[in-house]
Design an enzyme around this catalytic site. Structure first.
Site, PDB file in Angstrom:
ATOM      1  N   GLU A  33       0.828  -1.166   0.025  1.00 24.58           N
ATOM      2  CA  GLU A  33      -0.082   0.030  -0.031  1.00 24.58           C
ATOM      3  C   GLU A  33       0.903   1.047  -0.092  1.00 24.58           C
ATOM      4  OE1 GLU A  33      -3.107  -0.191   3.030  1.00 24.58           O
ATOM      5  OE2 GLU A  33      -3.689  -2.130   2.340  1.00 24.58           O
ATOM      6  N   HIS A  88      -8.737   9.760   4.416  1.00 27.04           N
ATOM      7  CA  HIS A  88      -8.489   8.442   3.383  1.00 27.04           C
ATOM      8  C   HIS A  88      -8.703   9.328   2.040  1.00 27.04           C
ATOM      9  CE1 HIS A  88      -8.429   4.727   1.173  1.00 27.04           C
ATOM     10  NE2 HIS A  88      -7.974   4.425   2.195  1.00 27.04           N
ATOM     11  N   ARG A 135      -0.761   9.117   2.652  1.00 24.22           N
ATOM     12  CA  ARG A 135      -2.020   9.693   2.507  1.00 24.22           C
ATOM     13  C   ARG A 135      -2.540  11.118   2.439  1.00 24.22           C
ATOM     14  NH1 ARG A 135      -5.124   4.833   6.055  1.00 24.22           N
ATOM     15  NH2 ARG A 135      -5.014   3.497   4.475  1.00 24.22           N
ATOM     16  N   HIS A 167     -10.696   9.723   8.228  1.00 22.39           N
ATOM     17  CA  HIS A 167     -10.379   8.396   8.414  1.00 22.39           C
ATOM     18  C   HIS A 167     -10.040   7.905   9.665  1.00 22.39           C
ATOM     19  CE1 HIS A 167     -10.105   4.110   6.921  1.00 22.39           C
ATOM     20  NE2 HIS A 167      -8.767   4.342   6.872  1.00 22.39           N
ATOM     21  N   ARG A 218      -0.333   8.657   9.612  1.00 24.45           N
ATOM     22  CA  ARG A 218      -0.335   7.081   9.895  1.00 24.45           C
ATOM     23  C   ARG A 218       0.037   6.485   8.622  1.00 24.45           C
ATOM     24  NH1 ARG A 218      -3.882   2.796   9.392  1.00 24.45           N
ATOM     25  NH2 ARG A 218      -5.865   4.149   8.496  1.00 24.45           N
TER      26      ARG A 218
END
Length: 498
Positions: free
Chosen positions: A110, A224, A268, A328, A363
């Protein structure tokens, strides 16, 4: 010891099981049904299995990079060193992670990960599979479970935890304990657009604030990048981009490379801001193009996403789908040491409610389920053991009492919708110092006018207001952009010439 665990996501269930297996008498209290919360919604996987060329050290490096220099290196080391054991434990408890024809775990990649090191279950149903297995494990024990019991406050006597106050069946009562482990999740309902369930109202963080516990990093709110821009919020996993899907503008151009050399696989916060800016510029949502993956691969790898997108009228194997960011994950929370201890003796915090220091300002994907499992187990192991020296900073006094509000003039009448819009507009993806100041003043006014909560919804609103003020205040205090906290450059005044 008599231990109360509040919350039943991966962190709370893991803590409860480990505490029970450690010989403690455990009561698990959960706001909804057992297993409700964010864990069951998690489409992404669990990072921590390392293939050729990868290592725990590489995982730590990626985590520290994503955290923009503000992660706690010791906490990150704990996460990556103990991650494989916790994944093995999940397998032993019945979690069937996806495997290849050779029987080996399938590893995915990811955004911001340098290697494929993420295990998934059910393709894009990892959280649901984990939740079912852990709930089943808890049901098989003598752990006492109180469902549909809302955490009102911590009970603190002589500076130490003595239990909790709950609202259940319309009545407030107290449950006494030697230790309390908070695992209540985040506060996604602060925002107009969120991937979090309706119950994510920050109850544990708010209760800890009122009790005087140290809280930090609330300004770091992760959005997100890819939520389906049609119907109720539905997350399109980052793993889709990890498999090769691209983000395109209305002319088909991969615009994220304008913001970062890693394009769609940038951190992100970078991708979310790039999407927000591009959507504003073109006046329509950007699109996620997964057509190159093919219908069969999309159906097999992402069965939940495939089903939902088709139910909403999209054939994502044939055409790009519209996406938009949404709140998120909260990187901040109740400050803990490496064993989940907070600044209040006898109170522990694990999972999203906690600020372990792992995430820093942003994160890394698929670290949250891992963090819940790792630190849930560590908190249970630390019950009754002496604490090592750790520096905590108590919150301002105005956050400690339900009635210690400051005066202010609310710009509009309070309602949860109004609060969520205000937070989205002023304390969201793109912030300004002026907007943060407006938000803080409006929220202070709402708190000043608030009456003592009685119903569950009123308690939730009070918690959201408290966290909204604390979040806006933390964002105001951080005057430079870092990670998920992004301040738009100040607009220079136009000087008129005579």
């Amino acid at each position: 010891m008599n231990v109360i665990v509040v919350g039943s996501g991966i962190a709370g269930l893991t803590a409860a099981l480990h505490a029970h297996e450690g010989g403690h008498r455990v009561t698990l209290v959960t706001k909804g049904a057992l297993g409700d919360g964010c864990t069951g919604y998690a489409q992404g996987g669990v990072a921590g299995i390392y293939g050729p060329g990868d290592s725990a050290a590489q995982h730590a490096s990626d985590t520290l990079d994503a955290g923009a220099g503000l992660s706690d290196a010791a906490a990150v080391a704990v996460l990556v060193q103990e991650g494989a054991d916790r994944i093995a434990e999940l397998i032993a408890r019945g979690v069937a992670f996806d495997r290849g024809a050779d029987g080996e775990l399938l590893l995915g990649r990811e955004a911001a990960h340098s290697h494929a090191r993420i295990v998934h279950a059910g393709g894009d149903a990892t959280g649901a599979v984990i939740s079912r297995a852990l709930v089943s494990a808890v049901r098989a024990t003598t752990i006492a479970v109180h469902e549909r019991a809302f955490l009102v406050d911590l009970v603190v006597t002589d500076g130490a935890a003595r239990g909790i106050r709950i609202l259940a069946g319309g009545e407030v009562s107290e449950l006494h304990a030697d230790a309390v482990i908070l695992a209540t999740g985040g506060a996604g309902q602060l925002y107009a657009h969120t991937t979090n369930p309706l119950g994510a109202t920050g109850d544990g963080i708010a209760a800890a604030l009122r009790a005087g516990a140290a809280v930090a990093d609330l300004e770091f709110v992760q959005f997100h990048p890819t939520i389906l821009a049609a119907g109720p919020a539905f997350l399109i996993s980052e793993a889709v981009r990890g498999e090769g899907a691209t983000l395109i503008d209305d002319e088909g151009r991969r615009f994220t490379f304008d913001s970062h050399p890693d394009g769609e696989l940038a951190p992100r916060d970078v991708v979310s801001r790039a999407i927000a800016r591009q959507a504003a510029a073109q006046g329509s949502p950007v699109r996620l193009d997964a057509t190159m993956l093919g219908a069969e691969r999309l159906r097999r790898r992402f069965p939940t996403i495939d089903r939902v997108t088709r139910e909403r009228g999209f054939d994502w194997a044939a055409e790009p789908i519209p996406v938009t960011p949404a709140e998120h994950y909260l990187m901040g929370g109740v400050v803990t040491d490496l064993d989940g201890r907070t600044s209040i003796p006898g109170v522990f915090a694990v999972g999203e409610v906690a600020r372990t220091g792992v995430h820093g300002a942003n994160r890394l994907a698929s670290n949250s389920l891992l963090e819940g499992a790792v630190f849930g187990a560590r908190a249970a192991a630390a019950l009754g053991s002496p604490a090592l020296p750790y520096e905590f900073v108590s919150p301002p006094s105005r956050f400690r009492d339900r009635n210690s509000y400051r005066s202010g003039a609310p710009a509009v009448r309070f309602g949860r919708d109004a609060l969520q819009r205000l937070m989205w507009d002023e304390v969201g993806l793109l912030r300004t110092s002026e907007g943060l100041a407006r938000a803080a003043e409006t929220i202070r006014g709402w708190r000043a006018a608030a009456s003592a909560p009685a119903t569950l919804a009123e308690h939730e609103d009070a918690n959201l207001l408290l966290l909204a003020e604390a979040t806006a205040s933390a964002a105001l205090a951080r005057t430079g952009s870092v990670g998920a906290h992004y301040l738009e450059p100040a607009t220079e005044p136009v000087l008129e010439t005579v």
